[in-house]
Design an enzyme around this catalytic site. Structure first.
Site, mmCIF file in Angstrom:
data_model
loop_
_atom_site.group_PDB
_atom_site.id
_atom_site.type_symbol
_atom_site.label_atom_id
_atom_site.label_comp_id
_atom_site.label_asym_id
_atom_site.label_seq_id
_atom_site.Cartn_x
_atom_site.Cartn_y
_atom_site.Cartn_z
ATOM 1 N N LYS A 190 4.298 1.826 -5.879
ATOM 2 C CA LYS A 190 4.409 0.419 -5.303
ATOM 3 C C LYS A 190 5.761 0.513 -4.638
ATOM 4 C CE LYS A 190 1.468 -1.860 -8.861
ATOM 5 N NZ LYS A 190 1.219 -2.662 -9.748
ATOM 6 N N TYR A 193 6.261 -3.689 0.147
ATOM 7 C CA TYR A 193 5.496 -4.396 0.635
ATOM 8 C C TYR A 193 3.994 -4.198 0.275
ATOM 9 C CZ TYR A 193 9.134 -6.216 3.629
ATOM 10 O OH TYR A 193 10.317 -6.821 3.824
ATOM 11 N N THR A 195 1.123 -1.688 -2.438
ATOM 12 C CA THR A 195 0.674 -0.758 -3.464
ATOM 13 C C THR A 195 0.044 0.470 -2.778
ATOM 14 O OG1 THR A 195 0.342 -2.627 -5.187
ATOM 15 C CG2 THR A 195 -0.682 -0.610 -5.748
ATOM 16 N N LYS A 211 -2.085 2.478 1.737
ATOM 17 C CA LYS A 211 -1.223 1.565 1.408
ATOM 18 C C LYS A 211 -1.909 0.226 1.740
ATOM 19 C CE LYS A 211 3.339 2.049 2.440
ATOM 20 N NZ LYS A 211 4.634 1.820 3.352
ATOM 21 N N ASP A 333 15.825 3.839 6.991
ATOM 22 C CA ASP A 333 15.358 3.837 5.527
ATOM 23 C C ASP A 333 15.206 5.149 4.931
ATOM 24 O OD1 ASP A 333 15.126 2.331 3.294
ATOM 25 O OD2 ASP A 333 13.174 1.756 3.605
HETATM 26 N N1 ATP Z 1 1.190 9.294 1.288
HETATM 27 C C1 ATP Z 1 1.296 9.313 -0.006
HETATM 28 N N2 ATP Z 1 1.104 10.152 -0.855
HETATM 29 C C2 ATP Z 1 1.399 10.269 -2.248
HETATM 30 N N3 ATP Z 1 1.963 9.380 -2.741
HETATM 31 C C3 ATP Z 1 2.662 8.270 -1.863
HETATM 32 C C4 ATP Z 1 2.353 8.334 -0.397
HETATM 33 N N4 ATP Z 1 2.909 7.320 -0.170
HETATM 34 C C5 ATP Z 1 3.713 6.685 -0.761
HETATM 35 N N5 ATP Z 1 3.341 7.373 -1.943
HETATM 36 C C6 ATP Z 1 3.998 6.791 -3.463
HETATM 37 O O1 ATP Z 1 3.812 5.349 -3.357
HETATM 38 C C7 ATP Z 1 5.253 5.004 -3.592
HETATM 39 C C8 ATP Z 1 5.496 3.651 -3.051
HETATM 40 O O2 ATP Z 1 5.581 3.749 -1.581
HETATM 41 P P1 ATP Z 1 5.906 2.817 -0.566
HETATM 42 O O3 ATP Z 1 6.037 3.471 0.973
HETATM 43 O O4 ATP Z 1 4.968 1.576 -0.491
HETATM 44 O O5 ATP Z 1 7.222 2.427 -1.048
HETATM 45 P P2 ATP Z 1 8.876 2.786 -1.294
HETATM 46 O O6 ATP Z 1 9.190 3.686 0.032
HETATM 47 O O7 ATP Z 1 8.909 3.540 -2.506
HETATM 48 O O8 ATP Z 1 9.364 1.373 -1.311
HETATM 49 P P3 ATP Z 1 9.853 0.299 -0.103
HETATM 50 O O9 ATP Z 1 8.634 0.204 0.808
HETATM 51 O O10 ATP Z 1 10.137 -1.069 -0.614
HETATM 52 O O11 ATP Z 1 11.221 0.823 0.545
HETATM 53 C C9 ATP Z 1 6.181 6.192 -3.120
HETATM 54 O O12 ATP Z 1 7.437 6.029 -3.670
HETATM 55 C C10 ATP Z 1 5.434 7.494 -3.671
HETATM 56 O O13 ATP Z 1 5.619 7.685 -4.867
#
Ligand code: ATP
Length: 500
Positions: A190, A193, A195, A211, A333
């Site tokens: 999560k 922005y 899940t 996403k 970021d």
């Molecule tokens: N392509 C992917 N494959 C596997 N896991 C993923 C992938 N993309 C994201 N995740 C998992 O989902 C989590 C959330 O990703 P997301 O990019 O939505 O948020 P974030 O970078 O942790 O937070 P924010 O967007 O608030 O900075 C990640 O930390 C990761 O564990």
């Protein structure tokens, strides 16, 4: 043959019959090599995820997937001139030259345009279906298929159109099917922005991460502002990822904007985030309760070789963003949560929601830096000049990456309330002074206690380089920070940059 409807169902005349057989064969041979055809498919209007899946299946029967792809495309009314322009767009000049004798010479200047991008030239090749198109065959009217030739000023000004160009559309229904209806058991993460769900594209058995951008239920003015910001960030991400393809950049496969929430579809990264792997954390979302019990000690700590490869790979991804285009892209970021690891532990930089065109921080001459009003980043990773003055240059990413290196070396978090010195840079500086006073090596104070012992001198040197490059990257004066190119060089050679 199970997929006969997509493969053999197309009549032979839908082949690019206007290309000489030998030319077509040569083009197919080149594009079949290393699946290069997959990199052009997203730029072909009208081609959808299911078409690409069909071509992949065709390839599994030892048939040319490119030939199949071109057949499908032609059946939608595209012709050799469109193909020539597609090669121009994807900068495949060798292929343009191969077929140049078969397109009207008024389009040959596209080759010059690629070699000399400063000259503006836009030959007008009408898309299929338009009145002046040479083939007026109307196809699949339900598809949003902006022809690549339609980059008129109105379409290039449309952020949505620009954002989705070069990425495959997928239907919301297909995503529902892939993720078992966005089941809670499919959640893998999560973010601020949305899940992220694990999904399986049924046709190919390929794993993806979907996403799903949160739909807010707050209808107040503030709520709709947040909603707008979310959508804007997903489009920024889509636009950036569609433009750049690199081994260390998380590939975006597809998008869906027509459902109740916008969704972005990425390559699935089996080893999760670098943050989780450094902390040996088993994500709550990733496992069932039974498995959680089995894994309660956490995942295996990263070896030093893995740490080295991850550091260099992530640095290469950032360097690519900074140097690939005329204007550098600033990720904005960079943090361990946004460095994802595939099944081979290859790092891929993700989460481009805050990426912006920026400028290179010049070493000698001080140019007027860009001021960004949008980049938020995560506070512990944000460079001081951004926090105080919103100054945005490539050195912003260098600072954040420096923090990432310090985390990889020490296993410490970027910020922790439970440490006396909460910020990681201050923590490392404090230990550096302590080590100097006690005449001890800094690495002995900072080494990640969870990591396996250093096996040889090369690993010892690497850990030292990691700490020193990390500290140099996170230097408070941005002009003294190394560039990403210098960082890659130092890490590859295990050398330590000289800082004041
Ligand atoms: N392509 C992917 N494959 C596997 N896991 C993923 C992938 N993309 C994201 N995740 C998992 O989902 C989590 C959330 O990703 P997301 O990019 O939505 O948020 P974030 O970078 O942790 O937070 P924010 O967007 O608030 O900075 C990640 O930390 C990761 O564990």
């Amino acid at each position: 043959m199970e997929d006969s409807d997509t493969v053999d169902g197309l009549p032979e005349e839908t082949m690019i019959s206007f290309l000489r057989r030998e030319t077509l064969q040569l083009i197919c041979d080149i594009l079949d090599t290393d699946n290069t055809w997959e990199t052009i498919a997203p730029y072909m209007p009208g081609i959808q995820m299911r078409d690409v899946d069909g071509c992949r299946r065709f390839a599994s029967y030892n048939q040319s997937p490119t030939k199949m792809l071109l057949r499908i495309w032609c059946s939608k009314g595209y012709n050799a001139t469109h193909l020539y322009q597609l090669f121009a767009k994807t900068k495949l000049i060798r292929l343009m030259r191969l077929m140049r004798s078969e397109v009207d010479e008024k389009y040959h200047c596209l080759e010059t345009k690629i070699l000399n991008p400063a000259r503006r030239f836009r030959p007008n090749i009408p898309p299929p279906g338009s009145q002046s198109a040479s083939r007026s065959k109307k196809t699949e009217t339900n598809e949003a298929s902006p022809a690549p030739t339609q980059s008129s000023s109105s379409s290039t000004n449309d952020p949505l159109r620009v954002a989705i160009e070069g990425t495959l559309p997928v239907t919301y229904l297909e995503l529902l099917e892939a993720t078992n209806g966005f089941a809670a058991s499919n959640v893998i993460g999560k973010g601020g922005y949305g899940t992220v769900y694990k999904g399986e594209i049924k046709a190919t058995g390929g794993m993806v991460a979907v996403k799903r951008i949160l739909a807010g239920n707050d209808s107040s003015a503030h709520g709709s502002k947040v909603e707008k910001e979310r959508l804007k960030q997903s489009l920024t991400e889509l636009r950036t990822l569609a433009r750049f393809r690199h081994d260390n950049i998380l590939p975006i496969y597809a998008y869906s904007l027509e459902g109740p929430e916008p969704c972005l579809v990425y390559q699935f990264m089996a080893n999760g985030s670098l943050e989780d792997r450094i902390l040996c954390r088993v994500s709550d979302y990733r496992i069932t309760t039974v498995k959680k019990y089995l894994f309660q000690k956490g995942t295996t700590p990263l070896t030093w070789i893995q740490r080295k490869e991850i550091s260099i790979g992530a640095a290469r991804g950032i360097l690519f963003l900074h140097s690939f285009a005329k204007t550098p892209i600033i990720h904005g970021d960079v943090k361990t949560a946004n460095i994802l690891l595939d099944k081979h532990m290859e790092p891929k930089l993700g989460d481009f929601g805050l990426s912006r065109d920026g400028q290179v921080e010049a070493e000698a001459t001080e140019k007027c830096p860009l001021i960004a009003s949008h980049i938020k980043g995560t506070l512990a990773y944000l460079a001081p000049e951004f926090i105080t003055s919103k100054i945005l240059t490539t050195k912003l990413d260098v600072y954040s990456y420096g923090i990432v290196l310090l985390e990889i070396a020490s296993g410490q978090r970027a910020y922790s309330d439970s440490r006396e010195t909460r910020g990681l840079v201050e923590y490392c500086q404090f230990n550096k002074e302590l080590a100097a006073r006690q005449n001890t090596r800094l690495r002995e104070f900072l080494i990640d206690k969870r990591a396996p012992p250093l096996a040889n001198e090369a690993e010892e040197l690497f850990l030292e380089a990691l700490i020193e490059v990390g500290l140099a990257g996170a230097y408070s004066d941005r002009r003294l920070r190394p560039s990403m190119a210098q960082i890659v060089e130092h890490l590859c050679k295990n050398t330590i940059p000289v800082i004041e």
